[in-house]
Design a protein around this motif. Structure first.
Motif, PDB file in Angstrom:
ATOM      1  N   PHE A   1       0.822  -1.207   0.000  1.00 11.87           N
ATOM      2  CA  PHE A   1       0.000   0.000   0.000  1.00 11.87           C
ATOM      3  C   PHE A   1       0.859   1.262   0.000  1.00 11.87           C
ATOM      4  CE2 PHE A   1      -3.531  -2.766   1.133  1.00 11.87           C
ATOM      5  CZ  PHE A   1      -4.574  -2.158   0.460  1.00 11.87           C
ATOM      6  N   GLN A   2       2.050   1.205   0.553  1.00 10.74           N
ATOM      7  CA  GLN A   2       2.953   2.350   0.438  1.00 10.74           C
ATOM      8  C   GLN A   2       3.340   2.595  -1.015  1.00 10.74           C
ATOM      9  OE1 GLN A   2       6.264   1.631   3.042  1.00 10.74           O
ATOM     10  NE2 GLN A   2       5.138   2.162   4.895  1.00 10.74           N
ATOM     11  N   LEU A   3       3.635   1.531  -1.744  1.00 10.45           N
ATOM     12  CA  LEU A   3       3.923   1.689  -3.169  1.00 10.45           C
ATOM     13  C   LEU A   3       2.698   2.175  -3.930  1.00 10.45           C
ATOM     14  CD1 LEU A   3       6.088  -1.497  -3.836  1.00 10.45           C
ATOM     15  CD2 LEU A   3       6.867   0.858  -3.610  1.00 10.45           C
ATOM     16  N   ALA A   4       1.519   1.718  -3.518  1.00  9.03           N
ATOM     17  CA  ALA A   4       0.295   2.188  -4.176  1.00  9.03           C
ATOM     18  C   ALA A   4       0.086   3.680  -3.934  1.00  9.03           C
ATOM     19  CB  ALA A   4      -0.904   1.391  -3.668  1.00  9.03           C
ATOM     20  N   TRP A   5       0.391   4.161  -2.742  1.00 12.49           N
ATOM     21  CA  TRP A   5       0.235   5.595  -2.461  1.00 12.49           C
ATOM     22  C   TRP A   5       1.263   6.414  -3.231  1.00 12.49           C
ATOM     23  CZ3 TRP A   5      -3.115   8.958  -1.299  1.00 12.49           C
ATOM     24  CH2 TRP A   5      -2.777  10.202  -0.774  1.00 12.49           C
ATOM     25  N   GLN A   6       2.461   5.873  -3.421  1.00 13.53           N
ATOM     26  CA  GLN A   6       3.461   6.578  -4.213  1.00 13.53           C
ATOM     27  C   GLN A   6       3.032   6.690  -5.675  1.00 13.53           C
ATOM     28  OE1 GLN A   6       7.233   4.625  -3.699  1.00 13.53           O
ATOM     29  NE2 GLN A   6       7.249   4.906  -1.480  1.00 13.53           N
ATOM     30  N   ARG A   7       2.355   5.676  -6.180  1.00 16.66           N
ATOM     31  CA  ARG A   7       1.896   5.673  -7.577  1.00 16.66           C
ATOM     32  C   ARG A   7       0.378   5.812  -7.646  1.00 16.66           C
ATOM     33  NH1 ARG A   7       5.923   2.097  -6.636  1.00 16.66           N
ATOM     34  NH2 ARG A   7       7.691   2.021  -8.078  1.00 16.66           N
ATOM     35  N   TRP A   8      -0.179   6.592  -6.737  1.00 11.80           N
ATOM     36  CA  TRP A   8      -1.629   6.618  -6.619  1.00 11.80           C
ATOM     37  C   TRP A   8      -2.346   7.097  -7.878  1.00 11.80           C
ATOM     38  CZ3 TRP A   8      -5.131   4.178  -4.364  1.00 11.80           C
ATOM     39  CH2 TRP A   8      -6.441   4.648  -4.320  1.00 11.80           C
ATOM     40  N   PRO A   9      -1.888   8.095  -8.614  1.00 10.43           N
ATOM     41  CA  PRO A   9      -2.640   8.444  -9.838  1.00 10.43           C
ATOM     42  C   PRO A   9      -2.784   7.270 -10.797  1.00 10.43           C
ATOM     43  CG  PRO A   9      -1.102  10.182  -9.269  1.00 10.43           C
ATOM     44  CD  PRO A   9      -0.786   9.034  -8.364  1.00 10.43           C
ATOM     45  N   ASP A  10      -1.718   6.469 -10.945  1.00 12.09           N
ATOM     46  CA  ASP A  10      -1.802   5.318 -11.848  1.00 12.09           C
ATOM     47  C   ASP A  10      -2.648   4.200 -11.251  1.00 12.09           C
ATOM     48  OD1 ASP A  10      -0.140   6.698 -13.564  1.00 12.09           O
ATOM     49  OD2 ASP A  10       1.684   5.805 -12.737  1.00 12.09           O
TER      50      ASP A  10
END
Length: 324
Positions: free
Chosen positions: A100-109
């Motif tokens: 989820f940390q990686l998801a927040w870093q790439r949240w627009p995608d």
């Protein structure tokens, strides 16, 4: 006296008045058979310059609110699924939090992805099954097994499977994906995913014959995942950790760049600006005896000295030249 009449025309500009139409003061009579519209039947006129906003339009969420909603929906189930993959409670929580940390870093995608939950699940599985965990000291010691003996046997049977087979089995029989989706998420072809699933089921059935039925295996996987009390961190904590990690790596990259620039500048300032011929390497001079003082005689030297002393009196006569 002659009086001249001013021709009719528009009044002077200073005395012009705007003409407005007056509304009739009496109400308009409706035709027979129709009644005047009441307040409920009268539609308000749209205001000029303002767009018409439909009342049934969903409320727009901020990125943080959308992320928190996805986290609340997926995180608890993902922690239980990664526990089936690893058999470690702390590693399961850590893998889901990292995903989820990686998801927040790439949240627009991730927000525009057709399946954000699948994106996070794939990353969490990759983090949980990473081979680098074996080099971490805290993951070398085993964790306490489940309390139920049946759960212990099932978890042991899962952990003896290869990681690819275990992941395929959890996705198909645990999560409930179909075979093409399982193959796509495991980055394999559909026949390869089917073969992995078949071998995984056979291996589990060899250890636990009562789980040869896929329905029974699915039920036992759900029971094993639900038996452990595995909680997930708060979404605000995950977002804050992701932002802190970004700040750390950004500062590290800036520091590394500054170091490289400083070293390059120092090299340019201290490097010679003209050609300097190299000094020829030194060569050893041969034929010169080594410098050394008289030291104690060795055993061979002493024997030779004694031999020479004894040969002085008993040696041959000295030869003197004779004049002729």
């Amino acid at each position: 006296m002659v009086t001249t009449q001013t021709p009719a025309g528009p009044p002077p500009s200073g005395n012009r008045r705007r003409l407005r139409r007056s509304r009739p003061l009496t109400p308009v009579q409706e035709p027979a058979g129709r009644t005047a519209p009441g307040p409920a039947d009268t539609e308000p006129e749209p205001r000029a310059g303002l767009p018409d906003v439909p009342s049934d339009q969903p409320r727009q969420l901020t990125p943080a609110q959308a992320f928190d909603a996805l986290y609340a929906f997926c995180a608890p189930a993902l922690v239980r699924q990664t526990y089936l993959l690893t058999g470690r409670r702390e590693l399961a929580r850590e893998a889901v939090e990292r995903a989820f940390q990686l998801a927040w870093q790439r949240w627009p995608d991730v927000a525009r992805d057709r399946d954000p939950a699948g994106w996070v699940r794939a990353v969490a599985y990759d983090c949980a099954l990473s081979p680098w965990h074996r080099f971490r000291p805290r993951h070398r010691s085993p964790e306490p097994p489940p309390a139920d003996p049946a759960d212990r046997e099932l978890l042991h049977a899962l952990l003896t499977l290869p990681p690819a087979y275990r992941r395929t089995l959890v996705l198909y029989d645990g999560v409930g994906l179909d075979l093409p989706e399982t193959a796509a998420e495991t980055e394999a072809s559909t026949p390869a995913a089917a073969s992995r699933l078949t071998h995984a089921r056979e291996a589990v059935a060899a250890r636990l014959p009562e789980l040869a039925d896929p329905a029974a295996l699915h039920r036992r996987l759900l029971e094993l995942a639900s038996a452990e009390r595995l909680g997930a961190a708060r979404p605000t904590h995950v977002r804050t950790g992701s932002e802190r990690r970004n700040v750390f790596w950004t500062r590290a990259a800036i520091a590394f760049t500054v170091t490289i620039v400083g070293a390059t500048t120092l090299t340019l300032r201290t490097a010679p600006t003209r050609y300097e011929p190299p000094i020829a390497p030194a060569q050893a001079v041969r034929g010169v005896p080594a410098v050394g003082g008289m030291g104690p005689l060795s055993r061979e030297d002493r024997e030779l000295r004694e031999k020479l002393r004894k040969a002085e009196t008993s040696g041959p006569e000295r030869v003197f030249p004779e004049a002729r």
